[in-house]
Design an enzyme around this catalytic site. Structure first.
Site, PDB file in Angstrom:
ATOM      1  N   SER A 178     -39.328 -79.425 -34.582  1.00 39.06           N
ATOM      2  CA  SER A 178     -40.296 -79.944 -35.533  1.00 39.06           C
ATOM      3  C   SER A 178     -40.849 -81.256 -34.991  1.00 39.06           C
ATOM      4  CB  SER A 178     -39.622 -80.168 -36.888  1.00 39.06           C
ATOM      5  OG  SER A 178     -39.040 -78.950 -37.331  1.00 39.06           O
ATOM      6  N   ASN A 206     -32.513 -79.045 -42.073  1.00 37.45           N
ATOM      7  CA  ASN A 206     -31.449 -78.292 -41.409  1.00 37.45           C
ATOM      8  C   ASN A 206     -30.062 -78.853 -41.695  1.00 37.45           C
ATOM      9  OD1 ASN A 206     -33.038 -76.303 -40.302  1.00 37.45           O
ATOM     10  ND2 ASN A 206     -33.364 -77.377 -38.382  1.00 37.45           N
ATOM     11  N   ARG A 239     -31.634 -79.601 -30.842  1.00 41.14           N
ATOM     12  CA  ARG A 239     -33.065 -79.692 -30.543  1.00 41.14           C
ATOM     13  C   ARG A 239     -33.991 -79.503 -31.743  1.00 41.14           C
ATOM     14  NH1 ARG A 239     -35.010 -76.659 -25.387  1.00 41.14           N
ATOM     15  NH2 ARG A 239     -34.240 -74.838 -26.469  1.00 41.14           N
ATOM     16  N   ASP A 240     -33.455 -79.330 -32.921  1.00 41.01           N
ATOM     17  CA  ASP A 240     -34.334 -79.241 -34.103  1.00 41.01           C
ATOM     18  C   ASP A 240     -33.661 -79.910 -35.299  1.00 41.01           C
ATOM     19  OD1 ASP A 240     -36.613 -78.626 -35.540  1.00 41.01           O
ATOM     20  OD2 ASP A 240     -35.944 -76.596 -36.057  1.00 41.01           O
ATOM     21  N   ILE A 241     -33.150 -81.115 -35.071  1.00 42.44           N
ATOM     22  CA  ILE A 241     -32.475 -81.847 -36.142  1.00 42.44           C
ATOM     23  C   ILE A 241     -33.504 -82.425 -37.097  1.00 42.44           C
ATOM     24  CG2 ILE A 241     -31.006 -83.841 -36.663  1.00 42.44           C
ATOM     25  CD1 ILE A 241     -29.789 -83.462 -33.841  1.00 42.44           C
TER      26      ILE A 241
END
Length: 202
Positions: A100, A65, A59-61
């Protein structure tokens, strides 16, 4: 691993040396050459394939990261807002947006339930940035609301208008990965990788 040492909760994590992918794009290479991008991205897809099979959605690729080691082995970081999609564990409720904004899927922007296909979308945006050296949206001039509206309603700018060296097949892979409707996206990382390889070698 994790432990409780004398009443103190301890997390044990791998120490990884390397450079964040966003730093490589912004300060070292710009757009990553296609052959190198392919090598890196196939490994990234393999990592997310494993996570998804374990029922974990990141959920935050985003490039920040993903760390690249000296031999271009990627390490995926920051599962801090990951969601367990199997079983009874949910870290956030429906209607909560996390991640993001620029890399969010339309369903994330709208606060809907997400599954591995939301990660597929974010991977498509990450691939777009790797191949062009830029984001599909102008964060300097567009507000967060403007970007969210485009994510939900407008297709990405044609990648070949930014980097004409990208093949038409590879452009189509990115278009499919970032479809607004989850049912028209790649349904898993294996499907994504097969199409990705075909776009490169055919």
């Amino acid at each position: 691993d994790f432990s409780d040492v004398d009443g103190n909760l301890v997390l044990v994590m791998e120490y990884t040396e390397g450079t964040p992918l966003d730093t490589i794009i912004e300060k070292i290479t710009g757009a990553i050459p296609e052959h190198r991008c392919i090598n890196i991205f196939k490994q990234v897809l393999g990592g997310f394939s494993y996570a998804h099979k374990k029922g974990v959605v990141h959920r935050d690729i985003k490039p920040a990261n993903i760390i690249l080691q000296s031999d271009d082995t990627p390490k995926i970081l920051d599962f801090g807002i990951a969601k367990i999609v199997e079983g009874d564990v949910k870290l956030t409720k429906t209607g909560t947006r996390m991640g993001s904004v620029v890399y969010m899927s339309p369903e994330q922007v709208m606060g809907r339930d997400v599954d591995q296909r939301s990660d597929i979308y974010s991977l498509g945006i990450t691939l777009f940035e790797m191949l062009t050296g830029r984001l599909p949206y102008d964060t300097r001039t567009e507000s967060e609301f403007d970007i969210q509206t485009k994510i939900v309603r407008e297709p990405l700018p044609p990648i070949r208008s930014i980097n004409p060296n990208i093949s038409e097949n590879l452009e189509n892979v990115i278009i499919k990965a970032t479809e607004k409707d989850v049912n028209y996206r790649f349904q898993n990382c294996e499907e994504f990788e097969r199409a990705f390889e075909q776009s490169v070698y055919n």
